[in-house]
Design an enzyme around this catalytic site. Structure first.
Site, PDB file in Angstrom:
ATOM      1  N   LYS A  45       0.833  -1.217   0.000  1.00 21.39           N
ATOM      2  CA  LYS A  45       0.000   0.000   0.000  1.00 21.39           C
ATOM      3  C   LYS A  45       0.865   1.264   0.000  1.00 21.39           C
ATOM      4  O   LYS A  45       0.636   2.177  -0.778  1.00 21.39           O
ATOM      5  CB  LYS A  45      -0.928   0.049   1.231  1.00 21.39           C
ATOM      6  N   ARG A  97      -9.668   1.218   8.829  1.00 25.23           N
ATOM      7  CA  ARG A  97      -9.186  -0.124   9.173  1.00 25.23           C
ATOM      8  C   ARG A  97     -10.227  -0.919   9.950  1.00 25.23           C
ATOM      9  O   ARG A  97      -9.976  -2.061  10.287  1.00 25.23           O
ATOM     10  CB  ARG A  97      -7.931   0.019  10.043  1.00 25.23           C
ATOM     11  N   ARG A 108      12.086  -5.236   5.059  1.00 26.51           N
ATOM     12  CA  ARG A 108      11.973  -3.884   4.506  1.00 26.51           C
ATOM     13  C   ARG A 108      12.619  -2.815   5.384  1.00 26.51           C
ATOM     14  O   ARG A 108      12.682  -2.948   6.603  1.00 26.51           O
ATOM     15  CB  ARG A 108      10.514  -3.538   4.184  1.00 26.51           C
ATOM     16  N   ARG A 112      11.219  -0.347  10.832  1.00 27.82           N
ATOM     17  CA  ARG A 112      10.125  -0.204  11.794  1.00 27.82           C
ATOM     18  C   ARG A 112      10.219  -1.259  12.885  1.00 27.82           C
ATOM     19  O   ARG A 112      10.506  -2.406  12.599  1.00 27.82           O
ATOM     20  CB  ARG A 112       8.784  -0.339  11.060  1.00 27.82           C
ATOM     21  N   ARG A 172      -0.641  -8.066  13.987  1.00 31.86           N
ATOM     22  CA  ARG A 172      -1.124  -7.132  12.962  1.00 31.86           C
ATOM     23  C   ARG A 172      -2.009  -7.860  11.943  1.00 31.86           C
ATOM     24  O   ARG A 172      -3.012  -7.329  11.481  1.00 31.86           O
ATOM     25  CB  ARG A 172       0.068  -6.450  12.275  1.00 31.86           C
TER      26      ARG A 172
HETATM   27  P1  AMP Z   1       0.766   0.868   8.990  1.00 31.49           P
HETATM   28  O1  AMP Z   1       1.926   1.782   8.778  1.00 31.49           O
HETATM   29  O2  AMP Z   1      -0.424   1.216   8.141  1.00 31.49           O
HETATM   30  O3  AMP Z   1       1.150  -0.585   8.902  1.00 31.49           O
HETATM   31  O4  AMP Z   1       0.282   1.098  10.499  1.00 31.49           O
HETATM   32  C1  AMP Z   1       1.149   0.857  11.591  1.00 31.49           C
HETATM   33  C2  AMP Z   1       0.349   0.735  12.875  1.00 31.49           C
HETATM   34  O5  AMP Z   1      -0.348   1.963  13.129  1.00 31.49           O
HETATM   35  C3  AMP Z   1      -0.731  -0.327  12.875  1.00 31.49           C
HETATM   36  O6  AMP Z   1      -0.234  -1.610  13.193  1.00 31.49           O
HETATM   37  C4  AMP Z   1      -1.674   0.204  13.963  1.00 31.49           C
HETATM   38  O7  AMP Z   1      -1.118  -0.021  15.246  1.00 31.49           O
HETATM   39  C5  AMP Z   1      -1.620   1.705  13.718  1.00 31.49           C
HETATM   40  N1  AMP Z   1      -2.650   2.175  12.765  1.00 31.49           N
HETATM   41  C6  AMP Z   1      -2.448   2.688  11.517  1.00 31.49           C
HETATM   42  N2  AMP Z   1      -3.596   3.038  10.939  1.00 31.49           N
HETATM   43  C7  AMP Z   1      -4.567   2.741  11.830  1.00 31.49           C
HETATM   44  C8  AMP Z   1      -5.984   2.871  11.811  1.00 31.49           C
HETATM   45  N3  AMP Z   1      -6.634   3.356  10.737  1.00 31.49           N
HETATM   46  N4  AMP Z   1      -6.667   2.466  12.914  1.00 31.49           N
HETATM   47  C9  AMP Z   1      -6.039   1.977  13.998  1.00 31.49           C
HETATM   48  N5  AMP Z   1      -4.700   1.825  14.079  1.00 31.49           N
HETATM   49  C10 AMP Z   1      -3.967   2.196  13.009  1.00 31.49           C
END
Ligand code: AMP
Length: 215
Positions: free
Chosen positions: A13, A88, A127, A161, A172
Site C-alpha cells: 500500500k 481499518r 523492509r 520499523r 497485525r
Molecule cells: P501501517 O503503517 O499502516 O502498517 O500502520 C502501523 C500501525 O499503526 C498499525 O499496526 C496500527 O497499530 C496503527 N494504525 C495505523 N492506521 C490505523 C488505523 N486506521 N486504525 C487503527 N490503528 C492504526
C-alpha cells in the site's frame, strides 16, 4: 480524487501510494506514518500510541477519525487524497462516510491489493526506508543501487520499523483479518471496490491501479 488503498500489512500500500501521489498529484495520507510521528512525542498520548504500535494492535477509532478529519481539511488535500491504512475498521468506514458527507466530498474508488499470506513475512521483515526521504527498500527485493546510499536523495541513513518483526506481524495480521477484511465486503456492497493483484511486480501493480483509476 479520493481513494482508499486496502490490504494487509506488506501488501504494498505504502509503495503504491507514493507512486500514485507522484503521478496524480494527490496527497498520500498514511495513518501509520502519522501515528509513528505521534509516538515519538514525549507526552502521555505519545507513549500510549507507542505501546499500541509496538504491540501491533489498533489505536482507537476515535483518535484516528479526529486525526484524519483534521488532516483532510488542510489546503494540500484540495486536489484529493489517498488514504493508506485508513479506514481499518467498519466503525472507521462509517466515520469516514460521515466526514466526507459533511465536507461535501465523494469517495472515488477503493483499491484492494490482494496478496498471498505466505509472502507477507518475507516482505515485512526485510523492509527498510531512507531515514531522510522515506524511499522504501528491501534486503532481498530492492537494495539501493549503491550500497548504503539512498537512490532518491543520497542519504546514508536508513531505518527499520520496530513492528516489522515476525512476532508483531502475527498480531497485525490478526487485526487485519478480524477488523479490516470486513471492509472488502462493505465497499463491494457499495460497488466501490476494485481488486488488483498485489503479487505482481511493483510496476505492473501500478499499471493495474492506473487502469482502474482511468476506467
Ligand atoms: P501501517 O503503517 O499502516 O502498517 O500502520 C502501523 C500501525 O499503526 C498499525 O499496526 C496500527 O497499530 C496503527 N494504525 C495505523 N492506521 C490505523 C488505523 N486506521 N486504525 C487503527 N490503528 C492504526
Amino acid at each position: 480524487m479520493i481513494l482508499i488503498l486496502l490490504g494487509p500489512p506488506g501488501a504494498g500500500k505504502g509503495t503504491q501510494a507514493r507512486l500514485i501521489e507522484r503521478d496524480y498529484g494527490i496527497v498520500q495520507l498514511s495513518t501509520g506514518d502519522m501515528l509513528r510521528e505521534l509516538a515519538q512525542q514525549d507526552s502521555d498520548l505519545g507513549q500510549e500510541v507507542r505501546q499500541v504500535l509496538e504491540a501491533g494492535q489498533l489505536v482507537s477509532d476515535d483518535l484516528i477519525a479526529r486525526m484524519i478529519s483534521d488532516r483532510i481539511g488542510r489546503e494540500d488535500c484540495r486536489n484529493g487524497f489517498l488514504l493508506d491504512g485508513f479506514p481499518r475498521t467498519l466503525v472507521q468506514a462509517h466515520l469516514l462516510d460521515e466526514m466526507l458527507d459533511r465536507k461535501g466530498l465523494t469517495l472515488n474508488a477503493v483499491i484492494r491489493l490482494a496478496v498471498d499470506e505466505e509472502v507477507l513475512v518475507e516482505r515485512i521483515t526485510g523492509r527498510f526506508t531512507c531515514a531522510k526521504c522515506g524511499e522504501g527498500y528491501h534486503d532481498k527485493f530492492k537494495q539501493p543501487a549503491k550500497e548504503g546510499v539512498c537512490d532518491r536523495c543520497g542519504s546514508t541513513e536508513f531505518k527499520r520499523r520496530k513492528d516489522d518483526n515476525p512476532e508483531t506481524l502475527k498480531t497485525r495480521l490478526f487485526a487485519y483479518y478480524k477488523d479490516t477484511a470486513p471492509l472488502i465486503g462493505y465497499y463491494h456492497a457499495y460497488r466501490m471496490l476494485s481488486t488488483v493483484d498485489g503479487m505482481a511486480d511493483i510496476g505492473d501493480v501500478t499499471k493495474a491501479i492506473q487502469a482502474v483509476l482511468e476506467a
